[in-house]
Design a protein around this motif. Structure first.
Motif, PDB file in Angstrom:
ATOM      1  N   ARG B  36      16.455  49.124 -41.131  1.00  0.00           N
ATOM      2  CA  ARG B  36      15.048  48.904 -41.433  1.00  0.00           C
ATOM      3  C   ARG B  36      14.696  49.619 -42.738  1.00  0.00           C
ATOM      4  NH1 ARG B  36      12.161  51.984 -37.510  1.00  0.00           N
ATOM      5  NH2 ARG B  36      11.934  53.593 -39.086  1.00  0.00           N
ATOM      6  N   GLN B  37      13.809  49.013 -43.514  1.00  0.00           N
ATOM      7  CA  GLN B  37      13.349  49.613 -44.760  1.00  0.00           C
ATOM      8  C   GLN B  37      11.836  49.525 -44.837  1.00  0.00           C
ATOM      9  OE1 GLN B  37      14.484  47.779 -48.556  1.00  0.00           O
ATOM     10  NE2 GLN B  37      14.705  49.818 -49.472  1.00  0.00           N
ATOM     11  N   ASN B  38      11.184  50.660 -44.751  1.00  0.00           N
ATOM     12  CA  ASN B  38       9.752  50.702 -44.975  1.00  0.00           C
ATOM     13  C   ASN B  38       9.485  50.644 -46.473  1.00  0.00           C
ATOM     14  OD1 ASN B  38      10.150  52.346 -42.242  1.00  0.00           O
ATOM     15  ND2 ASN B  38       8.120  51.442 -42.269  1.00  0.00           N
ATOM     16  N   SER B  39       8.312  50.149 -46.824  1.00  0.00           N
ATOM     17  CA  SER B  39       7.965  49.932 -48.229  1.00  0.00           C
ATOM     18  C   SER B  39       8.155  51.206 -49.051  1.00  0.00           C
ATOM     19  CB  SER B  39       6.516  49.461 -48.330  1.00  0.00           C
ATOM     20  OG  SER B  39       6.164  49.232 -49.668  1.00  0.00           O
ATOM     21  N   GLY B  40       8.945  51.100 -50.130  1.00  0.00           N
ATOM     22  CA  GLY B  40       9.133  52.232 -51.021  1.00  0.00           C
ATOM     23  C   GLY B  40      10.070  53.303 -50.500  1.00  0.00           C
ATOM     24  N   THR B  67      30.367  35.689 -32.753  1.00  0.00           N
ATOM     25  CA  THR B  67      31.354  35.652 -33.838  1.00  0.00           C
ATOM     26  C   THR B  67      31.856  34.229 -34.096  1.00  0.00           C
ATOM     27  OG1 THR B  67      33.062  36.265 -32.242  1.00  0.00           O
ATOM     28  CG2 THR B  67      32.129  38.036 -33.579  1.00  0.00           C
ATOM     29  N   SER B  68      31.773  33.359 -33.086  1.00  0.00           N
ATOM     30  CA  SER B  68      32.213  31.978 -33.301  1.00  0.00           C
ATOM     31  C   SER B  68      31.265  31.237 -34.241  1.00  0.00           C
ATOM     32  CB  SER B  68      32.307  31.236 -31.968  1.00  0.00           C
ATOM     33  OG  SER B  68      31.034  31.089 -31.379  1.00  0.00           O
ATOM     34  N   LYS B  69      29.994  31.607 -34.193  1.00  0.00           N
ATOM     35  CA  LYS B  69      29.003  30.995 -35.079  1.00  0.00           C
ATOM     36  C   LYS B  69      28.717  31.872 -36.293  1.00  0.00           C
ATOM     37  CE  LYS B  69      26.612  28.471 -31.404  1.00  0.00           C
ATOM     38  NZ  LYS B  69      25.337  28.282 -30.656  1.00  0.00           N
ATOM     39  N   LYS B  70      29.348  33.050 -36.342  1.00  0.00           N
ATOM     40  CA  LYS B  70      29.094  33.992 -37.419  1.00  0.00           C
ATOM     41  C   LYS B  70      27.595  34.245 -37.565  1.00  0.00           C
ATOM     42  CE  LYS B  70      33.298  33.382 -40.164  1.00  0.00           C
ATOM     43  NZ  LYS B  70      34.038  32.568 -39.183  1.00  0.00           N
ATOM     44  N   SER B  71      26.995  34.661 -36.461  1.00  0.00           N
ATOM     45  CA  SER B  71      25.556  34.909 -36.504  1.00  0.00           C
ATOM     46  C   SER B  71      25.182  36.043 -35.559  1.00  0.00           C
ATOM     47  CB  SER B  71      24.780  33.644 -36.140  1.00  0.00           C
ATOM     48  OG  SER B  71      24.997  33.317 -34.786  1.00  0.00           O
ATOM     49  N   SER B  72      24.053  36.666 -35.867  1.00  0.00           N
ATOM     50  CA  SER B  72      23.519  37.748 -35.058  1.00  0.00           C
ATOM     51  C   SER B  72      22.012  37.613 -35.008  1.00  0.00           C
ATOM     52  CB  SER B  72      23.895  39.101 -35.683  1.00  0.00           C
ATOM     53  OG  SER B  72      23.255  40.184 -35.016  1.00  0.00           O
ATOM     54  N   SER B  73      21.415  38.151 -33.956  1.00  0.00           N
ATOM     55  CA  SER B  73      19.963  38.179 -33.889  1.00  0.00           C
ATOM     56  C   SER B  73      19.497  39.568 -33.493  1.00  0.00           C
ATOM     57  CB  SER B  73      19.433  37.136 -32.912  1.00  0.00           C
ATOM     58  OG  SER B  73      19.790  37.501 -31.596  1.00  0.00           O
ATOM     59  N   LEU B  74      18.343  39.924 -34.013  1.00  0.00           N
ATOM     60  CA  LEU B  74      17.684  41.199 -33.674  1.00  0.00           C
ATOM     61  C   LEU B  74      16.347  40.861 -33.033  1.00  0.00           C
ATOM     62  CD1 LEU B  74      17.334  44.327 -33.841  1.00  0.00           C
ATOM     63  CD2 LEU B  74      16.276  43.956 -36.084  1.00  0.00           C
ATOM     64  N   LEU B  75      16.146  41.328 -31.829  1.00  0.00           N
ATOM     65  CA  LEU B  75      14.885  41.137 -31.119  1.00  0.00           C
ATOM     66  C   LEU B  75      14.195  42.484 -30.989  1.00  0.00           C
ATOM     67  CD1 LEU B  75      12.882  39.576 -29.243  1.00  0.00           C
ATOM     68  CD2 LEU B  75      14.423  40.162 -27.343  1.00  0.00           C
ATOM     69  N   ILE B  76      12.935  42.530 -31.425  1.00  0.00           N
ATOM     70  CA  ILE B  76      12.103  43.710 -31.227  1.00  0.00           C
ATOM     71  C   ILE B  76      11.053  43.321 -30.204  1.00  0.00           C
ATOM     72  CG2 ILE B  76      10.602  45.430 -32.282  1.00  0.00           C
ATOM     73  CD1 ILE B  76      11.870  44.731 -34.990  1.00  0.00           C
ATOM     74  N   THR B  77      11.056  43.971 -29.066  1.00  0.00           N
ATOM     75  CA  THR B  77      10.097  43.625 -28.023  1.00  0.00           C
ATOM     76  C   THR B  77       8.835  44.485 -28.146  1.00  0.00           C
ATOM     77  OG1 THR B  77      11.088  45.200 -26.499  1.00  0.00           O
ATOM     78  CG2 THR B  77      11.924  42.943 -26.427  1.00  0.00           C
ATOM     79  N   ALA B  78       7.739  43.927 -27.667  1.00  0.00           N
ATOM     80  CA  ALA B  78       6.458  44.649 -27.646  1.00  0.00           C
ATOM     81  C   ALA B  78       6.207  45.344 -28.980  1.00  0.00           C
ATOM     82  CB  ALA B  78       6.447  45.657 -26.509  1.00  0.00           C
ATOM     83  N   SER B  79       6.144  44.547 -30.047  1.00  0.00           N
ATOM     84  CA  SER B  79       6.068  45.113 -31.395  1.00  0.00           C
ATOM     85  C   SER B  79       4.808  45.952 -31.597  1.00  0.00           C
ATOM     86  CB  SER B  79       6.132  43.998 -32.432  1.00  0.00           C
ATOM     87  OG  SER B  79       5.027  43.150 -32.293  1.00  0.00           O
ATOM     88  N   ALA B  81       2.404  48.073 -34.830  1.00  0.00           N
ATOM     89  CA  ALA B  81       2.088  48.035 -36.263  1.00  0.00           C
ATOM     90  C   ALA B  81       3.119  48.850 -37.061  1.00  0.00           C
ATOM     91  CB  ALA B  81       0.678  48.555 -36.507  1.00  0.00           C
ATOM     92  N   ALA B  82       3.626  49.910 -36.458  1.00  0.00           N
ATOM     93  CA  ALA B  82       4.603  50.772 -37.133  1.00  0.00           C
ATOM     94  C   ALA B  82       5.947  50.082 -37.345  1.00  0.00           C
ATOM     95  CB  ALA B  82       4.814  52.051 -36.332  1.00  0.00           C
ATOM     96  N   ASP B  83       6.157  48.931 -36.698  1.00  0.00           N
ATOM     97  CA  ASP B  83       7.402  48.180 -36.910  1.00  0.00           C
ATOM     98  C   ASP B  83       7.359  47.367 -38.198  1.00  0.00           C
ATOM     99  OD1 ASP B  83       7.542  47.424 -33.361  1.00  0.00           O
ATOM    100  OD2 ASP B  83       8.482  49.071 -34.472  1.00  0.00           O
ATOM    101  N   THR B  84       6.209  47.322 -38.846  1.00  0.00           N
ATOM    102  CA  THR B  84       6.082  46.605 -40.120  1.00  0.00           C
ATOM    103  C   THR B  84       7.056  47.182 -41.140  1.00  0.00           C
ATOM    104  OG1 THR B  84       3.779  46.003 -39.776  1.00  0.00           O
ATOM    105  CG2 THR B  84       4.538  46.119 -42.056  1.00  0.00           C
ATOM    106  N   ALA B  85       7.972  46.337 -41.621  1.00  0.00           N
ATOM    107  CA  ALA B  85       9.035  46.794 -42.516  1.00  0.00           C
ATOM    108  C   ALA B  85       9.892  45.585 -42.871  1.00  0.00           C
ATOM    109  CB  ALA B  85       9.893  47.861 -41.839  1.00  0.00           C
ATOM    110  N   SER B  86      10.883  45.796 -43.723  1.00  0.00           N
ATOM    111  CA  SER B  86      11.912  44.789 -43.959  1.00  0.00           C
ATOM    112  C   SER B  86      13.141  45.164 -43.142  1.00  0.00           C
ATOM    113  CB  SER B  86      12.278  44.732 -45.443  1.00  0.00           C
ATOM    114  OG  SER B  86      11.218  44.210 -46.195  1.00  0.00           O
ATOM    115  N   TYR B  87      13.782  44.148 -42.587  1.00  0.00           N
ATOM    116  CA  TYR B  87      14.947  44.373 -41.745  1.00  0.00           C
ATOM    117  C   TYR B  87      16.144  43.658 -42.370  1.00  0.00           C
ATOM    118  CZ  TYR B  87      11.719  46.249 -38.358  1.00  0.00           C
ATOM    119  OH  TYR B  87      10.761  47.034 -37.741  1.00  0.00           O
TER     120      TYR B  87
END
Lengths: 118, 110
Positions: B36-40, B67-79, B81-87
């Motif tokens: 995660r990267q918060n602004s700045g 790995t067969s599809k070469k993909s991943s997902s990230l789920l954040i539950t019950a978000s 305001a502090a989760d605001t960021a770039s992932y």
């Protein structure tokens, strides 16, 4: 535990000038990385050190960029001469050791040095 | 070169909702990590999943790896305001170097 220290936080220079960034990694971390992050993009690896040796510098523009880690601790990244497209955030990161945690290298990042080239 | 591509590029949700972001990559990997990267600010490590794992949890975070599809997902539950960021997802293609994706900008409105 102290984090990864970087300075300066901000730097504004004219094109063709030079600039240097400094990084002090977490104590005991053998591996140090410099990443370039252009606005709106993900970090791009510039150079990776293991202790004071270079592991990978394949994406470092060596005609203008140089980096050193003389005593295997802190590191300096220099740009000379700077171009407009060098405007970016320069992130330093460190990790314990390559493969230290069963083959996983988790990085700890500094806050970054934001460079603006005018 | 960037190994990973995140999708969507940007996501806006209300507090309490779940946020799902996806990462696709190109080559075989040793492990995949999310940061995660918060602004700045610099990036902060969130979670690591190895190539022989399919799912991992950490607090409100759930990561899956296919790995067969070469993909991943990230789920954040019950978000919050502090989760605001770039992932960002980052892959280790057996080179001991992390290659970062393009990132998902998450905005959580109170």
């Amino acid at each position: 535990e102290a984090g990864v220290a970087q300075s300066p936080r901000y730097k504004i220079i004219e094109k063709r000038q030079s600039v240097a960034f400094w990084c002090n990694p977490i104590s005991g971390h053998a591996t140090l990385y410099w990443y370039q992050q252009i606005l709106g993009q993900g970090p791009k690896l510039l150079i990776q050190f293991q202790n004071n040796g270079v592991v990978d510098d394949s994406q470092l523009p060596k005609d203008r960029f140089s980096a050193e880690r003389l005593k295997g601790v802190d590191s300096t990244l220099k740009i000379q001469p700077a171009k407009l497209e060098d405007s970016a955030v320069y992130l330093c990161a460190s990790s314990l050791d390559i493969g230290a945690v069963a083959g996983a290298n988790v990085l700890t990042f500094g806050a970054g040095s934001r460079l603006t080239v005018l | 070169s960037q190994q990973g591509e995140e999708d969507p590029q940007a996501l806006s949700i209300q507090e309490g909702e779940n946020a799902t972001m996806n990462c696709s990559y190109k080559t075989s990997i040793n492990n995949l990590q999310w940061y995660r990267q918060n602004s700045g600010r610099g990036l902060v490590h969130l979670i690591l999943i190895r190539s022989n794992e399919r799912e991992k949890h950490s607090g409100r975070l759930r990561v899956t790896l296919d790995t067969s599809k070469k993909s991943s997902s990230l789920l954040i539950t019950a978000s919050r305001a502090a989760d605001t960021a770039s992932y960002f997802c980052a892959t280790d293609p057996f080179t001991d170097k992390l290659i970062f994706g393009t990132g998902t900008r998450l905005q959580v409105f109170p």
